[in-house]
Design a protein around this motif. Structure first.
Motif, mmCIF file in Angstrom:
data_model
loop_
_atom_site.group_PDB
_atom_site.id
_atom_site.type_symbol
_atom_site.label_atom_id
_atom_site.label_comp_id
_atom_site.label_asym_id
_atom_site.label_seq_id
_atom_site.Cartn_x
_atom_site.Cartn_y
_atom_site.Cartn_z
ATOM 1 N N MET A 1 32.398 2.829 -29.498
ATOM 2 C CA MET A 1 33.121 3.385 -28.414
ATOM 3 C C MET A 1 32.782 2.554 -27.206
ATOM 4 O O MET A 1 31.527 2.233 -26.931
ATOM 5 C CB MET A 1 32.967 4.623 -27.954
ATOM 6 C CG MET A 1 33.476 5.174 -26.738
ATOM 7 S SD MET A 1 33.093 7.147 -26.600
ATOM 8 C CE MET A 1 34.052 7.164 -25.040
ATOM 9 N N ASN A 2 33.784 2.014 -26.351
ATOM 10 C CA ASN A 2 33.621 1.105 -25.369
ATOM 11 C C ASN A 2 33.314 2.338 -24.148
ATOM 12 O O ASN A 2 34.254 3.004 -23.913
ATOM 13 C CB ASN A 2 34.570 0.217 -24.764
ATOM 14 C CG ASN A 2 34.628 -1.022 -25.682
ATOM 15 O OD1 ASN A 2 33.557 -1.647 -25.924
ATOM 16 N ND2 ASN A 2 35.705 -1.258 -26.180
ATOM 17 N N GLN A 3 32.394 2.254 -23.272
ATOM 18 C CA GLN A 3 32.423 3.161 -22.143
ATOM 19 C C GLN A 3 31.450 2.518 -21.072
ATOM 20 O O GLN A 3 30.553 2.044 -21.081
ATOM 21 C CB GLN A 3 31.660 4.317 -22.608
ATOM 22 C CG GLN A 3 31.568 5.601 -21.612
ATOM 23 C CD GLN A 3 31.143 6.688 -22.126
ATOM 24 O OE1 GLN A 3 31.606 6.992 -23.164
ATOM 25 N NE2 GLN A 3 30.158 7.386 -21.432
ATOM 26 N N SER A 4 31.941 2.565 -19.575
ATOM 27 C CA SER A 4 31.279 2.119 -18.768
ATOM 28 C C SER A 4 30.009 2.925 -18.302
ATOM 29 O O SER A 4 29.862 4.266 -18.857
ATOM 30 C CB SER A 4 31.992 2.072 -17.366
ATOM 31 O OG SER A 4 32.580 3.402 -17.036
ATOM 32 N N ASP A 5 29.098 2.645 -17.382
ATOM 33 C CA ASP A 5 28.267 3.696 -16.987
ATOM 34 C C ASP A 5 28.939 4.737 -16.254
ATOM 35 O O ASP A 5 30.028 4.720 -15.648
ATOM 36 C CB ASP A 5 27.328 2.925 -15.738
ATOM 37 C CG ASP A 5 26.372 1.951 -16.543
ATOM 38 O OD1 ASP A 5 25.951 2.126 -17.695
ATOM 39 O OD2 ASP A 5 26.067 0.789 -15.799
ATOM 40 N N CYS A 6 28.172 5.981 -16.030
ATOM 41 C CA CYS A 6 29.083 6.890 -15.169
ATOM 42 C C CYS A 6 29.271 6.595 -13.855
ATOM 43 O O CYS A 6 30.234 7.136 -13.247
ATOM 44 C CB CYS A 6 27.725 8.095 -15.380
ATOM 45 S SG CYS A 6 27.712 8.934 -16.942
ATOM 46 N N PHE A 7 28.454 5.710 -13.081
ATOM 47 C CA PHE A 7 28.668 5.519 -11.720
ATOM 48 C C PHE A 7 29.197 4.054 -11.547
ATOM 49 O O PHE A 7 28.286 3.289 -12.337
ATOM 50 C CB PHE A 7 27.522 6.148 -10.737
ATOM 51 C CG PHE A 7 27.391 7.566 -10.688
ATOM 52 C CD1 PHE A 7 28.092 8.103 -9.898
ATOM 53 C CD2 PHE A 7 26.351 7.898 -11.717
ATOM 54 C CE1 PHE A 7 27.792 9.754 -10.051
ATOM 55 C CE2 PHE A 7 26.240 9.495 -11.849
ATOM 56 C CZ PHE A 7 27.132 10.399 -10.994
ATOM 57 N N GLN A 8 29.984 3.671 -10.696
ATOM 58 C CA GLN A 8 30.417 2.194 -10.678
ATOM 59 C C GLN A 8 30.074 2.320 -9.015
ATOM 60 O O GLN A 8 30.873 3.068 -8.189
ATOM 61 C CB GLN A 8 31.827 2.134 -10.859
ATOM 62 C CG GLN A 8 31.895 2.071 -12.318
ATOM 63 C CD GLN A 8 32.336 3.506 -12.611
ATOM 64 O OE1 GLN A 8 33.260 3.986 -12.206
ATOM 65 N NE2 GLN A 8 31.678 3.863 -13.843
ATOM 66 N N ILE A 9 29.362 1.398 -8.460
ATOM 67 C CA ILE A 9 29.110 1.099 -6.904
ATOM 68 C C ILE A 9 29.764 -0.160 -6.549
ATOM 69 O O ILE A 9 29.626 -1.382 -7.182
ATOM 70 C CB ILE A 9 27.633 1.061 -6.620
ATOM 71 C CG1 ILE A 9 26.878 2.231 -7.359
ATOM 72 C CG2 ILE A 9 27.335 0.917 -5.246
ATOM 73 C CD1 ILE A 9 27.341 3.748 -6.850
ATOM 74 N N GLY A 10 30.913 -0.160 -5.689
ATOM 75 C CA GLY A 10 31.708 -1.039 -5.251
ATOM 76 C C GLY A 10 30.962 -2.538 -5.232
ATOM 77 O O GLY A 10 31.335 -3.542 -5.716
ATOM 78 N N LYS A 11 30.019 -2.573 -4.469
ATOM 79 C CA LYS A 11 29.087 -3.484 -3.823
ATOM 80 C C LYS A 11 28.611 -4.480 -4.812
ATOM 81 O O LYS A 11 28.206 -5.383 -4.935
ATOM 82 C CB LYS A 11 28.445 -3.271 -2.509
ATOM 83 C CG LYS A 11 27.239 -2.291 -3.110
ATOM 84 C CD LYS A 11 26.402 -2.117 -1.628
ATOM 85 C CE LYS A 11 25.414 -1.143 -1.977
ATOM 86 N NZ LYS A 11 24.560 -0.535 -0.605
ATOM 87 N N GLU A 12 28.363 -3.527 -6.183
ATOM 88 C CA GLU A 12 27.480 -3.830 -7.185
ATOM 89 C C GLU A 12 28.527 -4.687 -8.566
ATOM 90 O O GLU A 12 27.984 -5.105 -9.174
ATOM 91 C CB GLU A 12 26.655 -3.071 -7.946
ATOM 92 C CG GLU A 12 25.517 -2.554 -6.778
ATOM 93 C CD GLU A 12 24.778 -1.321 -7.345
ATOM 94 O OE1 GLU A 12 24.941 -0.969 -8.427
ATOM 95 O OE2 GLU A 12 23.853 -0.855 -6.757
ATOM 96 N N ILE A 13 30.022 -4.208 -8.376
ATOM 97 C CA ILE A 13 30.688 -4.636 -9.314
ATOM 98 C C ILE A 13 31.168 -6.140 -8.832
ATOM 99 O O ILE A 13 31.934 -6.445 -7.688
ATOM 100 C CB ILE A 13 32.204 -3.787 -9.292
ATOM 101 C CG1 ILE A 13 31.318 -2.383 -9.801
ATOM 102 C CG2 ILE A 13 32.838 -4.375 -10.417
ATOM 103 C CD1 ILE A 13 32.416 -1.278 -9.610
ATOM 104 N N PRO A 14 30.855 -6.976 -9.768
ATOM 105 C CA PRO A 14 31.383 -8.448 -9.558
ATOM 106 C C PRO A 14 32.998 -8.531 -9.381
ATOM 107 O O PRO A 14 33.772 -7.887 -10.102
ATOM 108 C CB PRO A 14 31.059 -9.399 -10.602
ATOM 109 C CG PRO A 14 30.739 -8.525 -11.731
ATOM 110 C CD PRO A 14 30.530 -7.107 -11.081
ATOM 111 N N TRP A 15 33.599 -9.268 -8.512
ATOM 112 C CA TRP A 15 35.088 -9.623 -8.526
ATOM 113 C C TRP A 15 35.310 -10.740 -9.468
ATOM 114 O O TRP A 15 34.616 -11.670 -9.558
ATOM 115 C CB TRP A 15 35.414 -10.335 -7.114
ATOM 116 C CG TRP A 15 35.483 -9.166 -6.135
ATOM 117 C CD1 TRP A 15 34.565 -8.629 -5.443
ATOM 118 C CD2 TRP A 15 36.654 -8.096 -6.072
ATOM 119 N NE1 TRP A 15 34.966 -7.639 -4.571
ATOM 120 C CE2 TRP A 15 36.296 -7.102 -4.889
ATOM 121 C CE3 TRP A 15 37.887 -7.946 -6.544
ATOM 122 C CZ2 TRP A 15 37.138 -6.082 -4.429
ATOM 123 C CZ3 TRP A 15 38.750 -7.088 -6.207
ATOM 124 C CH2 TRP A 15 38.193 -6.189 -5.124
#
Length: 111
Positions: A1-15
Motif C-alpha cells: 500500500m502506498n501511503q504518505s505520512d499522517c502530517f504534511q508540513i507545507g514548508k517541508e514539501i518540495p515543489w
C-alpha cells in the motif's frame, strides 16, 4: 500500500516542476486518494490530457480558462470543478494562481 505520512508540513514539501510555468506539491495520499497543490504562472498551461482518476479541484488563487470535455469556463478563486475518469481536460492560467487537486485513486505517477 502506498501511503504518505499522517502530517504534511507545507514548508517541508518540495515543489516539483510539472511543466513550463507549473510547479506542484504532493500532500497526503493513500491507495485510494491523493491531494496535490499546483501553482501556475500567468500564461502557463495545463496541457490537455486524460487519466483514469476522478479529479475534484478547488481554485485557491488566480483565474483559469478550464476546458473539460467540450465545455469551457473561466474559474476563479473560490470556484471548483470535477473531472470524471478518462475525460479530456486542460487549462490556461489567466491570472497567476493555485489549484488544489484531489485524485481518486492515488496518482502513483506523481510519486
Amino acid at each position: 500500500m502506498n501511503q504518505s505520512d499522517c502530517f504534511q508540513i507545507g514548508k517541508e514539501i518540495p515543489w516539483e516542476d510539472a511543466g513550463p510555468g507549473v510547479r506542484r506539491q504532493v500532500y497526503g495520499y493513500g491507495d485510494q486518494l491523493m491531494l496535490v497543490k499546483a501553482r501556475f504562472e500567468k500564461g502557463a498551461e495545463g496541457v490537455p490530457h486524460q487519466h483514469p482518476h476522478a479529479q475534484a479541484t478547488y481554485v485557491a488563487e488566480g483565474s483559469f480558462e478550464m476546458t473539460i470535455g467540450n465545455e469551457k469556463r473561466i474559474v476563479t478563486a473560490g470556484d471548483g470543478f470535477y473531472v470524471a475518469p478518462q475525460v479530456w481536460h486542460g487549462c490556461v492560467c489567466l491570472e497567476a494562481g493555485m489549484l488544489v487537486d484531489a485524485f481518486s485513486p492515488c496518482r502513483v505517477d506523481f510519486l
